[in-house]
Design an enzyme around this catalytic site. Sequence first.
Site, PDB file in Angstrom:
ATOM      1  N   LYS A  79       0.952  -1.222  -0.141  1.00 51.25           N
ATOM      2  CA  LYS A  79       0.183  -0.281   0.093  1.00 51.25           C
ATOM      3  C   LYS A  79       0.804   1.233  -0.179  1.00 51.25           C
ATOM      4  O   LYS A  79       2.121   1.311   0.440  1.00 51.25           O
ATOM      5  CB  LYS A  79      -1.014  -0.017   1.282  1.00 51.25           C
ATOM      6  CG  LYS A  79      -2.097   0.832   1.138  1.00 51.25           C
ATOM      7  CD  LYS A  79      -3.257   0.264   0.646  1.00 51.25           C
ATOM      8  CE  LYS A  79      -4.421   1.121   0.719  1.00 51.25           C
ATOM      9  NZ  LYS A  79      -5.672   0.395  -0.020  1.00 51.25           N
ATOM     10  N   GLY A 179     -21.470   6.329   5.615  1.00 51.39           N
ATOM     11  CA  GLY A 179     -20.376   6.524   4.098  1.00 51.39           C
ATOM     12  C   GLY A 179     -21.288   6.272   2.952  1.00 51.39           C
ATOM     13  O   GLY A 179     -21.399   5.136   2.592  1.00 51.39           O
ATOM     14  N   GLY A 181     -19.809   7.013  -0.081  1.00 51.55           N
ATOM     15  CA  GLY A 181     -19.074   7.414  -1.060  1.00 51.55           C
ATOM     16  C   GLY A 181     -19.295   6.381  -2.455  1.00 51.55           C
ATOM     17  O   GLY A 181     -20.156   5.922  -2.427  1.00 51.55           O
TER      18      GLY A 181
HETATM   19  P1  NAD Z   1     -15.017   7.682  -0.713  1.00 50.66           P
HETATM   20  O1  NAD Z   1     -14.107   8.659  -0.378  1.00 50.66           O
HETATM   21  O2  NAD Z   1     -15.574   7.424  -2.063  1.00 50.66           O
HETATM   22  O3  NAD Z   1     -16.230   7.558   0.217  1.00 50.66           O
HETATM   23  C1  NAD Z   1     -16.104   7.600   1.933  1.00 50.66           C
HETATM   24  C2  NAD Z   1     -17.437   8.554   2.064  1.00 50.66           C
HETATM   25  O4  NAD Z   1     -17.474   8.609   3.372  1.00 50.66           O
HETATM   26  C3  NAD Z   1     -17.477   9.808   1.579  1.00 50.66           C
HETATM   27  O5  NAD Z   1     -18.840  10.420   1.110  1.00 50.66           O
HETATM   28  C4  NAD Z   1     -17.213  10.618   2.702  1.00 50.66           C
HETATM   29  O6  NAD Z   1     -18.148  12.058   2.712  1.00 50.66           O
HETATM   30  C5  NAD Z   1     -17.722   9.789   3.919  1.00 50.66           C
HETATM   31  N1  NAD Z   1     -17.536  10.189   5.252  1.00 50.66           N
HETATM   32  C6  NAD Z   1     -16.399  10.478   5.690  1.00 50.66           C
HETATM   33  N2  NAD Z   1     -16.090  10.615   6.972  1.00 50.66           N
HETATM   34  C7  NAD Z   1     -17.343  10.202   7.402  1.00 50.66           C
HETATM   35  C8  NAD Z   1     -18.030  10.182   8.924  1.00 50.66           C
HETATM   36  N3  NAD Z   1     -17.269  10.646   9.889  1.00 50.66           N
HETATM   37  N4  NAD Z   1     -19.174   9.509   8.829  1.00 50.66           N
HETATM   38  C9  NAD Z   1     -19.916   9.205   7.635  1.00 50.66           C
HETATM   39  N5  NAD Z   1     -19.474   9.452   6.370  1.00 50.66           N
HETATM   40  C10 NAD Z   1     -18.185  10.012   6.420  1.00 50.66           C
HETATM   41  O7  NAD Z   1     -14.383   6.012  -0.282  1.00 50.66           O
HETATM   42  P2  NAD Z   1     -14.750   4.781  -0.945  1.00 50.66           P
HETATM   43  O8  NAD Z   1     -13.881   4.394  -1.931  1.00 50.66           O
HETATM   44  O9  NAD Z   1     -16.123   4.605  -0.589  1.00 50.66           O
HETATM   45  O10 NAD Z   1     -14.174   3.931   0.382  1.00 50.66           O
HETATM   46  C11 NAD Z   1     -14.982   3.926   1.573  1.00 50.66           C
HETATM   47  C12 NAD Z   1     -14.070   2.809   2.411  1.00 50.66           C
HETATM   48  O11 NAD Z   1     -13.878   1.738   2.014  1.00 50.66           O
HETATM   49  C13 NAD Z   1     -12.375   3.150   2.777  1.00 50.66           C
HETATM   50  O12 NAD Z   1     -11.899   2.813   3.951  1.00 50.66           O
HETATM   51  C14 NAD Z   1     -11.757   2.459   1.744  1.00 50.66           C
HETATM   52  O13 NAD Z   1     -10.191   2.271   2.114  1.00 50.66           O
HETATM   53  C15 NAD Z   1     -12.478   1.018   1.765  1.00 50.66           C
HETATM   54  N6  NAD Z   1     -12.189   0.429   0.368  1.00 50.66           N
HETATM   55  C16 NAD Z   1     -12.655   1.120  -0.700  1.00 50.66           C
HETATM   56  C17 NAD Z   1     -12.346   0.211  -1.785  1.00 50.66           C
HETATM   57  C18 NAD Z   1     -12.644   0.730  -3.296  1.00 50.66           C
HETATM   58  O14 NAD Z   1     -12.966  -0.018  -4.316  1.00 50.66           O
HETATM   59  N7  NAD Z   1     -13.135   2.026  -3.315  1.00 50.66           N
HETATM   60  C19 NAD Z   1     -12.025  -1.075  -1.839  1.00 50.66           C
HETATM   61  C20 NAD Z   1     -11.369  -1.591  -0.798  1.00 50.66           C
HETATM   62  C21 NAD Z   1     -11.894  -0.766   0.469  1.00 50.66           C
END
Ligand code: NAD
Length: 345
Positions: A79, A179, A181
């Site tokens: 990472k 969350g 996202g």
């Molecule tokens: P993202 O940045 O697209 O979405 C995260 C969302 O969480 C955002 O909308 C943000 O506003 C919100 N957020 C931040 N702080 C918050 C809080 N305190 N309470 C509620 N919401 C909050 O990220 P993502 O790609 O959806 O990833 C989310 C998690 O999943 C991360 O931990 C990431 O490491 C993990 N992850 C993602 C992927 C992937 O394919 N994107 C793969 C494996 C793991």
Amino acid sequence: MLFDHPDFDDHEQVIFCSDPSVGLKAIIAVHSTALGPAAGGCRMHPYASDAEALTDVLRLSRGMTYKSAVAGLPLGGGKCVIIADPTNPQKPEILRAFAAHVQSLAGRYWTAIDIGVGPEDADIMAERCDYIFCRASQYKPGFNPSNFTALGGFVGIKAVAEASLGRADLQGLRVAVQGLGATGFALSRHLHEAGAKLVVADVRSDVVDRAVAEFGATAMAPDRIHSADVDVFAPCALGAGMNDQTIPEIKAKAICGLANNQLAENRHGEMLRQAGIAYVPDYVVNAGGIIGAATVIFSEPSRAASVKQIEGLKETIKDILNRAAFEQKPSSEIADAMALERVTS
Ligand code: NAD
């Protein structure tokens, strides 16, 4: 500072990258290449300190080794974290300078997207580096590889509903999504289409409004969503959400979400078990992204093959939950043992 760091786990390499001309400060952690080249995304975040960034990259890279091992992929774990604000106008230059460091590892480590770094950014890194996956240009316009991760989350919730909640389908299942996202919103869509009732929270009001409008979700305050009166809690924002403060307040009987490093400390796995909460280990359920996106590293990508493999996570998750219940051990411990067995055999 490094070798006695509590999260140092005999990582093969930890590389500190710097380029003052563009303001690059980054750390790459190659945890293991025992099963194949280390693979794992690139996170860009304005860490409060270098120490916080180091902790994050050490934990995340180890998680990638375990994730790929349990998913049965011929990949190791790595990472990287870039210490910068992703809204920095210099972002493309920072990414290019960083990519040159990844290139210097000659394929021992492949990187991709994570928080603060999207598929378009991956294309920018690919200008200077051959070892980049999850690039926007690899997919049809509009497709986000996070959809693979979200599908894994949906499969995981079906698994825990069957194994731990005695439910054959998700009709009427109450799920709290923290969350909204790239992963959380797409997971919410799957759940809504399967008949689940959603409670949602995000610090961004626009995505909450969309979930309320599109899925009939109920909005809740971001700092209270873990205590929602639901069947399943799905953390899909930042890590360490399961801790001494939150666990006693959790009403859900199961936790299955896509955020990385959900347990603040390993001992919180046991705390969840004692509270009677079935926990789907984060790196097992969020493996959909690496399964779907990393195939370019070792074979020809095929959407159908990836979806089939992601759906296969259901049996792995049920197996972990059943073993945890039978052996009266935390599910996180069972998953770690399974991963270590694959890495060392
Ligand atoms: P993202 O940045 O697209 O979405 C995260 C969302 O969480 C955002 O909308 C943000 O506003 C919100 N957020 C931040 N702080 C918050 C809080 N305190 N309470 C509620 N919401 C909050 O990220 P993502 O790609 O959806 O990833 C989310 C998690 O999943 C991360 O931990 C990431 O490491 C993990 N992850 C993602 C992927 C992937 O394919 N994107 C793969 C494996 C793991």
